[in-house]
Design an enzyme around this catalytic site. Structure first.
Site, mmCIF file in Angstrom:
data_model
loop_
_atom_site.group_PDB
_atom_site.id
_atom_site.type_symbol
_atom_site.label_atom_id
_atom_site.label_comp_id
_atom_site.label_asym_id
_atom_site.label_seq_id
_atom_site.Cartn_x
_atom_site.Cartn_y
_atom_site.Cartn_z
ATOM 1 N N HIS A 270 -2.681 -6.285 2.033
ATOM 2 C CA HIS A 270 -3.593 -5.166 1.808
ATOM 3 C C HIS A 270 -4.701 -5.579 0.835
ATOM 4 C CE1 HIS A 270 -4.610 -0.820 1.220
ATOM 5 N NE2 HIS A 270 -5.039 -1.284 0.056
ATOM 6 N N GLU A 271 -4.285 -6.113 -0.311
ATOM 7 C CA GLU A 271 -5.281 -6.465 -1.333
ATOM 8 C C GLU A 271 -6.176 -7.599 -0.842
ATOM 9 O OE1 GLU A 271 -5.794 -4.410 -3.613
ATOM 10 O OE2 GLU A 271 -3.934 -3.285 -3.311
ATOM 11 N N HIS A 274 -9.087 -6.328 0.971
ATOM 12 C CA HIS A 274 -10.163 -5.938 0.038
ATOM 13 C C HIS A 274 -10.905 -7.181 -0.452
ATOM 14 C CE1 HIS A 274 -9.242 -1.708 -0.391
ATOM 15 N NE2 HIS A 274 -8.025 -1.919 -0.803
ATOM 16 N N GLU A 300 -11.241 0.418 2.241
ATOM 17 C CA GLU A 300 -9.848 0.622 2.665
ATOM 18 C C GLU A 300 -9.665 0.291 4.144
ATOM 19 O OE1 GLU A 300 -7.223 1.021 0.808
ATOM 20 O OE2 GLU A 300 -8.357 1.238 -1.049
#
Ligand code: CO
Length: 505
Positions: A270-271, A274, A300
């Site tokens: 997820h990170e 980003h 997101e």
């Protein structure tokens, strides 16, 4: 003075703001990773000072004068018609930064920064001790400060608009309400269908997963995603996050649990989504007002894309199960790619948002959004928040948290003043599904994942999204990439297709 000279001046101002902002981020990164407890009080003062310096520059007469020399006014935010399209978009973004900053008194900006630093520490302790009342006065003060901020920034319809705009510029509360009203019954009816099916045995993901090896797996997958470790790091923190300390220094954190496979790997993916976005702005935009995301919803969309659409796909396990079994001969050996794929996708109402499956995730967001509206409307008192949380949890998810750590205290956002942020997560889910739909017209995404060739996927995202920086608003970008406005149907049909296959209905 010529426009060229003024544009140079504009970029010089933004370069300083950018350097200060990155320095501010170093303080925050350190605070969440390695800072000793004793440093907290002075760190709050340091953060507050930096935020004052940033605010001074963003609201300066110098910036106002440059913008007005470029023909930029409130009614003509893109500036002189003779400027090229790139410069006009740069001017529009600078104007937004300037007008927001100029409205806010320095004193309020500093108070919010200082209080945010303090209340994050108090929140972390309150969550660990399961003690909402220790945190309550800090959250009361934060909401008071945010209500002041919203009133000063101004809004046309709902006070929430003013705070939402900080994270999702040009998107209105009424649009979020409409999206959520459409989504909620679909999610609840899909959830009902799933819970009437035979439940998946997910015991495999709760076996013992050695933490050192989890780190190894996370780093391996991040390299597969082409995250550049010469321009970043992966560390651990209580709440995973990504932060930009420089145009070529974008750091990620995750967290591990030795009895839970999903937490470390999906936190990392997820990170990293980003991080790839932040590292993907073209050099030309570095240090300018355009070296930034279109919005947090678009941000997101990148993280949720890599975490869910790639990382929780069947193809991902076809591609990487052997590697997982090699790193973890004990919990994974003797199992199958399909078993692990199904286990990580088990759908079940649960308490913790960040660990929620794709079907229930947005119900967690709707819960927070509804509470935030009531807090800002002052129809809900902070002291009544835990009970209101639990009631909504029953209504939306059908379960009641056993304690506040699993309920109202679970998220860091309110402690740093992030009221208005939560809807961007659901926007991210919706945007990511829509981007994926159109990506599949250009690429054979399934085959690329199965053959461990993720680079064309990253290249597509880079070309269509990352390389655009903040040139476009989120709705403009969505239209540019997909040819249409945000349409929640793509997400609804993505989850219906995926989970009707997994649960066989
Ligand atoms: Co995120």
């Amino acid at each position: 003075m010529s426009h060229e000279v003024n544009l140079k001046k504009l970029n010089a101002i933004s370069k300083e703001i950018s350097l200060l902002t990155h320095t501010f981020s170093i303080l925050g990164w350190d605070q969440e990773t390695y800072m000793p407890e004793g440093a907290a009080a002075e760190r709050a003062e340091q953060s507050s000072l930096l935020s004052k310096l940033i605010h001074q520059r963003a609201s300066s007469n110098e910036l106002e004068n440059v913008l007005s020399s470029l023909g930029c006014t409130d009614s003509n935010p893109m500036g002189d018609i003779s400027l090229d399209d790139y410069s006009r978009r740069l001017v529009r973004r600078a104007h937004k930064t300037y007008t927001d900053a100029a409205k806010l008194p320095e004193n309020l900006v500093m108070q919010i920064a200082e209080h945010s630093s303090i209340s994050q520490n108090i929140w972390a302790k309150a969550r660990a001790d399961n003690n909402f009342s220790a945190y309550q006065p800090y959250l009361e003060k934060m909401t008071d400060l945010l209500i002041q901020k919203a009133e000063i920034l101004g809004y046309n319809n709902h006070i929430y608009d003013a705070l939402l705009d900080q994270f999702e510029p040009w998107t209105k509360t009424s649009e979020i309400q409409q999206l959520f009203n459409n989504l909620q019954p679909k999610l609840i009816s899909l959830l009902k269908k799933i819970t009437s099916c035979q439940q998946i045995d997910d015991s495999i993901i709760h076996r013992k997963w050695d933490i050192k090896r989890q780190k190894e797996l996370s780093e391996f997958i991040l390299k597969e995603m082409h995250y550049d470790f010469t321009k970043g790091r992966l560390d651990e923190s209580a709440h995973p996050f990504t932060t930009t300390l420089g145009s070529s220094d974008v750091r990620l954190t995750t967290r591990y649990n030795k009895n839970y496979f999903n937490m470390g790997l999906y936190g990392s993916m997820h990170e990293c989504g980003h991080g790839l976005y932040e590292l993907g702005y073209p050099e030309k935009m570095h240090g300018t007002f355009l070296g930034d995301a279109a919005s947090m919803g678009i941000h997101e969309s990148q993280s949720r894309f890599w975490e869910n659409i790639i990382g929780r796909s069947r193809e991902f396990f076809t591609a990487y199960f052997d590697k997982i079994a090699e790193i973890f001969p004990e919990p994974a050996g003797g199992s199958t790619p399909d078993e692990l794929f199904r286990a990580v996708n088990k759908v079940e109402p649960s308490f913790i948002r960040v660990e929620a499956d794709e079907v229930t995730y947005s119900l967690h967001i709707i819960l927070r959004f509804r509470l935030e509206l009531q807090i800002l409307e002052k129809s809900l008192k902070i002291k009544d928040l835990p009970e209101a949380w639990n009631e909504l949890s029953r209504e939306l998810l059908g379960i009641t948290p056993e304690n506040d750590s699993q309920g109202v205290l679970q998220d860091v956002h309110w402690s740093f003043g992030g009221i208005g942020y939560f809807p961007t997560y659901t926007l991210g889910n919706l945007y990511s599904a829509q981007f994926h739909h159109y990506m599949k017209k250009d690429l054979n995404v399934s085959e690329l994942i199965e053959s461990r060739n993720l680079l064309p996927i990253l290249d597509w995202l880079h070309e269509k999204i990352h390389s655009k920086g903040a040139l476009y608003t989120a709705p403009e970008l969505c239209k540019l990439v997909t040819g249409e406005d945000l349409n929640a149907e793509y997400f609804s049909s993505y989850i219906y297709d995926k989970y009707s296959r997994i649960y066989d209905f």
